[in-house]
Design a protein around this motif. Sequence first.
Motif, short mmCIF file in Angstrom:
data_model
loop_
_atom_site.label_atom_id
_atom_site.label_comp_id
_atom_site.label_asym_id
_atom_site.label_seq_id
_atom_site.Cartn_x
_atom_site.Cartn_y
_atom_site.Cartn_z
N TRP A 270 0.83 -1.21 0.00
CA TRP A 270 0.00 0.00 0.00
C TRP A 270 0.86 1.26 0.00
O TRP A 270 0.52 2.26 -0.64
CB TRP A 270 -0.96 0.00 1.20
N ASP A 271 2.01 1.22 0.73
CA ASP A 271 2.92 2.38 0.71
C ASP A 271 3.37 2.68 -0.71
O ASP A 271 3.38 3.82 -1.17
CB ASP A 271 4.16 2.12 1.59
N GLN A 272 3.71 1.60 -1.42
CA GLN A 272 4.18 1.77 -2.81
C GLN A 272 3.07 2.33 -3.71
O GLN A 272 3.29 3.21 -4.53
CB GLN A 272 4.60 0.42 -3.37
N ILE A 273 1.87 1.80 -3.51
CA ILE A 273 0.74 2.24 -4.35
C ILE A 273 0.46 3.72 -4.10
O ILE A 273 0.23 4.50 -5.02
CB ILE A 273 -0.51 1.39 -4.04
N ARG A 274 0.51 4.10 -2.79
CA ARG A 274 0.25 5.52 -2.46
C ARG A 274 1.26 6.42 -3.16
O ARG A 274 0.92 7.44 -3.73
CB ARG A 274 0.35 5.73 -0.95
N ALA A 275 2.52 6.00 -3.13
CA ALA A 275 3.57 6.80 -3.78
C ALA A 275 3.30 6.90 -5.28
O ALA A 275 3.45 7.97 -5.89
CB ALA A 275 4.94 6.18 -3.52
N MET A 276 2.85 5.81 -5.86
CA MET A 276 2.59 5.79 -7.30
C MET A 276 1.42 6.72 -7.66
O MET A 276 1.50 7.50 -8.60
CB MET A 276 2.24 4.35 -7.70
N ILE A 277 0.36 6.66 -6.85
CA ILE A 277 -0.81 7.51 -7.12
C ILE A 277 -0.42 8.98 -6.97
O ILE A 277 -0.77 9.84 -7.78
CB ILE A 277 -1.98 7.19 -6.16
#
Length: 289
Positions: A270-277
């Motif tokens: 989820w941390d990675q996804i947040r950064a991507m968004i």
Amino acid sequence: MFKKDLLKNKRILITGGGTGLGKEMASHYAEHGADLYICGRRLNVLEETAFELKEKYGVSVKYETLDIRASKDVDDYIERIFQEGPLDGLVNNAAGNFISPTKDLSHKGFDAIANIVFHGTFYITHSVGKRWIDLKHKGSIISILATWVWTGSPYVVPSAMSKSGLNAMTQSLAAEWGKYNIKVNAIAPGPFPTKGAWERLNLGGNDESSMASIPLGRTGEMIELQNLATFLMADGCDYLTGQTIGIDGAQYLTGGGTFSNLDKLSDEDWDQIRAMIRSSNNKDKANRS
Ligand code: HXC
């Protein structure tokens, strides 16, 4: 599927019409002779889309930047359009969404989505509808919802709540405004790949495992959505009102909603996804400024 002049002499506003599904619907309307108004937050994409559609189809395409969260700006914009002549159709397409575990959302995060989808869509609909009623002018409204208005959806709770509200708006206004010759419908698309949604919602590719939840075994083809949006906008089936039509290859009926598979993600994922968004949003913001 349709005669080329099906929408001739119709004037249609598509919110968020510069990109994604909004642009696809705008393009199909233009191909069938409609004159268009498109609005959104990014001037460059509106300009490009308006230029492209005018060149290709020889119709009028007017564009303006608008943030539908600003109710006064919305009403002023609609007033300017009606000064030129009444609209015949409105497509409520502008939206905002991101995936996130609900426990990690801040109140501002919730508001960011609800202010666009729930409030903004009402502001536009109200501004257009009240003018149609004053002028005794026939109108057609289509809102772009999602199948989670029937199922709810984990990980996109602000969007699910807001779009469910718009589903209620669709049913309520069809009943309240039927006497004014205003039809109010909605489309609930399943996965139709567009760049904006795919980057933010991590919907995956058209591979076998991510398509397993869709009986038709594939994502939607844009022409299928365009045909439905054109059918709902055209004259000829005015008795159809107050309906939200799902177009998702029967995905939601299989019980495996679009985001059910996100249950397997870890906090690190989820941390990675947040950064991507965020990086995708920042690119958009840079384009807007
Ligand atoms: C958690 C997040 C977040 C994320 C933003 N926030 N992104 N929280 N995870 N990924 C929080 C921020 O931390 C902040 O709260 C608050 O939301 C406001 O963020 P801003 O970036 O300042 O807001 P804003 O500039 O208004 O941006 C609005 C937005 C943005 C919705 C967040 O993504 C946007 O403008 N999107 C428009 C286009 C879009 O989303 N298109 C996709 C639609 S697809 P704090 O408390 O930290 O300050 C769609 C169809 C899906 O809807 C169909 C699928 C089948």
